[in-house]
Each structure stands twice: as C-alpha cells, then as structure tokens.
Write a protein that holds these residues in place. Structure first.
Motif, PDB file in Angstrom:
ATOM      1  N   PHE A   1      15.875  -1.638  -7.331  1.00 35.36           N
ATOM      2  CA  PHE A   1      16.242  -1.683  -5.921  1.00 35.36           C
ATOM      3  C   PHE A   1      16.092  -3.094  -5.355  1.00 35.36           C
ATOM      4  N   TYR A   2      15.083  -3.838  -5.803  1.00 40.48           N
ATOM      5  CA  TYR A   2      14.931  -5.221  -5.350  1.00 40.48           C
ATOM      6  C   TYR A   2      16.119  -6.060  -5.806  1.00 40.48           C
TER       7      TYR A   2
ATOM      8  N   GLY B   1       3.494   4.295 -13.699  1.00 42.55           N
ATOM      9  CA  GLY B   1       3.801   2.882 -13.548  1.00 42.55           C
ATOM     10  C   GLY B   1       5.198   2.553 -14.057  1.00 42.55           C
ATOM     11  N   ALA B   2       5.657   3.289 -15.052  1.00 39.59           N
ATOM     12  CA  ALA B   2       6.993   3.023 -15.603  1.00 39.59           C
ATOM     13  C   ALA B   2       8.075   3.271 -14.552  1.00 39.59           C
ATOM     14  N   ILE B   3       8.004   4.383 -13.829  1.00 42.94           N
ATOM     15  CA  ILE B   3       9.060   4.678 -12.850  1.00 42.94           C
ATOM     16  C   ILE B   3       8.946   3.770 -11.635  1.00 42.94           C
ATOM     17  N   THR B   4       7.730   3.475 -11.196  1.00 46.35           N
ATOM     18  CA  THR B   4       7.613   2.599 -10.021  1.00 46.35           C
ATOM     19  C   THR B   4       8.057   1.179 -10.357  1.00 46.35           C
ATOM     20  N   SER B   5       7.722   0.694 -11.545  1.00 46.31           N
ATOM     21  CA  SER B   5       8.190  -0.635 -11.954  1.00 46.31           C
ATOM     22  C   SER B   5       9.712  -0.644 -12.062  1.00 46.31           C
TER      23      SER B   5
ATOM     24  N   MET C   1      16.525   2.876   0.588  1.00 48.46           N
ATOM     25  CA  MET C   1      17.821   2.469   0.044  1.00 48.46           C
ATOM     26  C   MET C   1      18.977   3.256   0.681  1.00 48.46           C
ATOM     27  N   GLN C   2      18.681   4.044   1.722  1.00 47.26           N
ATOM     28  CA  GLN C   2      19.688   4.846   2.420  1.00 47.26           C
ATOM     29  C   GLN C   2      20.379   5.836   1.477  1.00 47.26           C
ATOM     30  N   MET C   3      19.582   6.473   0.660  1.00 46.73           N
ATOM     31  CA  MET C   3      20.085   7.465  -0.287  1.00 46.73           C
ATOM     32  C   MET C   3      19.702   8.848   0.228  1.00 46.73           C
ATOM     33  N   PRO C   4      20.664   9.742   0.443  1.00 42.56           N
ATOM     34  CA  PRO C   4      20.309  11.108   0.850  1.00 42.56           C
ATOM     35  C   PRO C   4      19.406  11.749  -0.210  1.00 42.56           C
ATOM     36  N   ILE C   5      18.335  12.363   0.244  1.00 44.04           N
ATOM     37  CA  ILE C   5      17.365  12.970  -0.664  1.00 44.04           C
ATOM     38  C   ILE C   5      17.688  14.453  -0.822  1.00 44.04           C
ATOM     39  N   ILE C   6      17.944  14.855  -2.054  1.00 38.88           N
ATOM     40  CA  ILE C   6      18.283  16.243  -2.354  1.00 38.88           C
ATOM     41  C   ILE C   6      16.991  16.986  -2.690  1.00 38.88           C
TER      42      ILE C   6
ATOM     43  N   TYR D   1      11.257   5.377  -1.824  1.00 40.65           N
ATOM     44  CA  TYR D   1      12.232   4.441  -2.389  1.00 40.65           C
ATOM     45  C   TYR D   1      13.641   4.821  -1.935  1.00 40.65           C
ATOM     46  N   PHE D   2      13.969   6.105  -2.062  1.00 34.88           N
ATOM     47  CA  PHE D   2      15.314   6.558  -1.727  1.00 34.88           C
ATOM     48  C   PHE D   2      15.609   6.376  -0.240  1.00 34.88           C
TER      49      PHE D   2
END
Length: 147
Positions: A37-38, A27-31, A78-83, A74-75
């Motif tokens: 990002f919001y 819950g910590a990382i999703t919150s 947000m148009q973030m390339p996923i490594i 999430y990434f």
C-alpha cells in the motif's frame, strides 16, 4: 512485492489471510500490506481504489477480533470496500482438520465468499450501466502539533 504490484491492478477484489500471532496479525501480512500500500500510494497508483477486500483469520483460540480490526484498517485507508460475513471472518483450529470442525467458522467463510461474489457482480453491473465513480479529492493533511 514488485510482481504482486504488477498484477494487482488487474484484480477485481482481494481476500487476504493471516493466522493470529501474539494476539494480532502475523508480521508477514502486515509487512506485505505496509509495503504494497505504501508503494502504491507513493507511486501515484490506484491499484486498490474501490476494490472490495476481505481478511480471513485463523487462530487456535483468541486474538481474532483484534486481528480483524487491525487488517481492516489497511483497507479503509486505501478506500477499499470491506466485505463481511454474518460474523467476523474467522475460523478456529490449530490445523486444517480442526478448522473444518468449526462449523460456524466454515459457514462464515461460505457467506463471505457469496457476499464477495455478489458485491463484485453489483460493481460490474454498475460500471456497465455507466455509474460514475465518486469524484476524487486531493489529499488534505493536518498536523495537530501547532507551534
């Protein structure tokens, strides 16, 4: 959160980590990601746009692939390339000593670090060579409920 958002624009890339709780991300990382990002999207910011990202997951036994999918969404939004690595970015163990015994997981983390460094170098060289970012398009939203 405000402190993070103040400095996030200066970062070249991001690696986030989470344990598995109840078969998913904590819950910590999703919150944290929800709020960061919001706030960025609603503030008109582009702190995360095209910045490489990765998630590292730790679990005693199960739930790692579901968590990997959950956080990578999430990434993507947000148009973030996923490594990625050779395998999903996960290690197993209930404490650091047990995780160090997960030799495959540790190798996965080393490869992930190398892949992130390589991507960042390529991105930097591209920018220095004058390769332009893709043109941005205004967001289009479709409501699938028709009256």
């Amino acid at each position: 959160m405000n402190d993070f958002l103040e400095i996030a624009g200066d970062y070249d890339g991001f690696v986030f980590g989470t344990p598995v709780h109840w078969g998913g991300a904590s819950g910590a990382i999703t919150s944290f990601l929800d709020r960061a990002f919001y706030a960025d999207l609603n503030g008109g910011g582009k702190r995360f746009l095209l910045k490489p990202s990765a998630v590292v997951i730790s679990a005693r036994r199960a739930g790692t692939t579901a968590t990997w999918d959950q956080v990578n969404k999430y990434f993507g939004l947000m148009q973030m390339p996923i490594i990625t690595s050779r395998y999903w970015n996960m290690v197993h163990g209930t404490n650091p000593d047990e995780v160090r015994q997960d030799f495959e997981g540790m190798q996965t983390m080393r490869i992930l670090g190398s892949n992130m460094a390589f991507f960042l170098k390529c991105k930097d060289l591209g920018e220095k060579a004058g390769i332009a970012r893709p043109a941005e398009e205004a967001a289009v939203y479709t409501n699938f409920i028709r009256g």
